[in-house]
Design an enzyme around this catalytic site. Structure first.
Site, PDB file in Angstrom:
ATOM      1  N   LYS A  54       2.926  -4.651  -0.065  1.00  0.00           N
ATOM      2  CA  LYS A  54       2.857  -3.246   0.381  1.00  0.00           C
ATOM      3  C   LYS A  54       2.742  -3.176   1.913  1.00  0.00           C
ATOM      4  CE  LYS A  54       0.942  -1.816  -4.031  1.00  0.00           C
ATOM      5  NZ  LYS A  54      -0.213  -1.441  -4.865  1.00  0.00           N
ATOM      6  N   GLN A  98      -6.421  -0.424  -4.808  1.00  0.00           N
ATOM      7  CA  GLN A  98      -5.721  -1.393  -5.645  1.00  0.00           C
ATOM      8  C   GLN A  98      -6.520  -1.639  -6.929  1.00  0.00           C
ATOM      9  OE1 GLN A  98      -2.672  -2.453  -4.884  1.00  0.00           O
ATOM     10  NE2 GLN A  98      -2.518  -3.647  -6.769  1.00  0.00           N
ATOM     11  N   ASP A 121      -0.210   6.873  -5.367  1.00  0.00           N
ATOM     12  CA  ASP A 121      -0.009   6.170  -6.639  1.00  0.00           C
ATOM     13  C   ASP A 121       0.358   7.143  -7.768  1.00  0.00           C
ATOM     14  OD1 ASP A 121      -0.247   3.349  -6.686  1.00  0.00           O
ATOM     15  OD2 ASP A 121      -2.400   3.484  -6.310  1.00  0.00           O
TER      16      ASP A 121
END
Ligand code: GUN
Length: 292
Positions: A54, A98, A121
């Site tokens: 990322k 995460q 997300d």
């Protein structure tokens, strides 16, 4: 039939290059760069590699990518406080925590604490709900990435029969909703199967599917006898074998010859998840600055 690879690396590079051009234009006009913040709690080998890709992708897109590492022992209240701080920080457009977080922290409380307008997300109930209702929202990145990959290769979806294996909140559930919705990339007839689906029913479904999407985390789960010739196969699994090899949920060697299209692992869906996050971050940034 000639099997063709759905090359996630190529598609992701194309999408990120497109984003970087837009960002260069914004920066040239005097705006700051888009900014993604990632929180990583504790040590988890797969998360380390996802987070790294990322950050690399942020650099390629011309974004500011900021990784905050927090210790495994952090408690839920402390983590929530960090999230609230970033929610209120005008210089961050998108925030990712995460997953998984350590077991002593309630994952859903963490997801719920992220400001919906920074939830790149697409996991927050507001975004998930809006997406489900067909409203503008951040779409969950892996599911969105699969849609963009199908679109890039001009795979017909409308009217097709799609079978999803696995009902996780981050992949199976959202992709089944997105492909069945009246979206630009959608209008399929979708069956969502899961761990409680009887084997015979699962086989009935997968054997007549035009598109199979598997996200169960079990190497070799989809075998040659489960699919029809010409199927489009999307393998979301990323499994590390004892010999260090990375494989998906499909017995690739034996299933691939039967497919019209199939994603490789690595170089398939994983790359698309990151590209979709970049699209969502750009959208968060554009929303912040009232850009089209
Ligand atoms: N862990 C595995 N996949 C994901 C993802 O898409 N987002 C986050 N935040 N964590 C993950």
């Amino acid at each position: 039939m000639q099997m063709k690879l759905l090359d996630g690396k190529k598609c992701a590079e194309h999408l990120v290059a497109d984003i970087s051009l837009k960002v260069a234009g914004y920066v040239a006009s005097g705006l700051r760069k888009p900014h993604m913040t990632i929180i990583l709690v504790g040590k988890h080998a797969p998360s380390e590699s996802y987070v790294k890709s990322k950050i690399v992708s942020c650099e390629k897109a011309g974004f500011e990518g900021n990784l905050i590492r927090l210790p495994e022992e952090i408690n839920e209240a402390e983590l929530l406080e960090r999230i609230h701080g970033i929610n209120n920080d005008q210089t961050t457009d998108g925030l990712i925590v995460q997953l998984p977080v350590p077991k002593h922290i309630d994952q859903q409380n963490i997801i719920n604490a992220i400001a919906p307008e920074k939830d790149i997300d697409g996991f927050h109930p507001t975004n998930f709900g809006r997406m489900t209702l067909g409203q503008k929202a951040f779409r969950p990145a892996t599911a969105y990435g699969i849609c963009k990959l199908l679109q890039f290769y001009e795979i017909p979806i409308k009217g097709k029969h799609c079978v999803v294996i696995g009902r996780s909140n981050i992949v199976g559930k959202p992709i089944s909703i997105m492909l069945s919705n009246d979206f630009d990339i959608g209008n399929a007839t979708v069956t969502l199967t899961h761990i409680e689906t009887p084997r015979e029913l699962l086989l009935d479904e997968t054997r007549r599917a035009d598109i199979v999407i598997v996200a169960v985390g079990i190497p070799g789960f989809v075998t040659e006898d489960m699919v029809k010739p010409g199927v489009v196969l999307i393998d979301v699994g990323i499994n590390r074998l004892e010999n260090g090899k990375l494989v998906g949920d499909v017995d690739f060697e034996n299933v691939a010859p039967k497919c019209s299209w199939i994603t490789p692992v690595p170089g398939g869906v994983g790359r698309m998840t990151v590209a979709a996050l970049m699209i969502n971050t750009l959208m968060a940034y554009q929303n912040n600055f009232n850009l089209a």
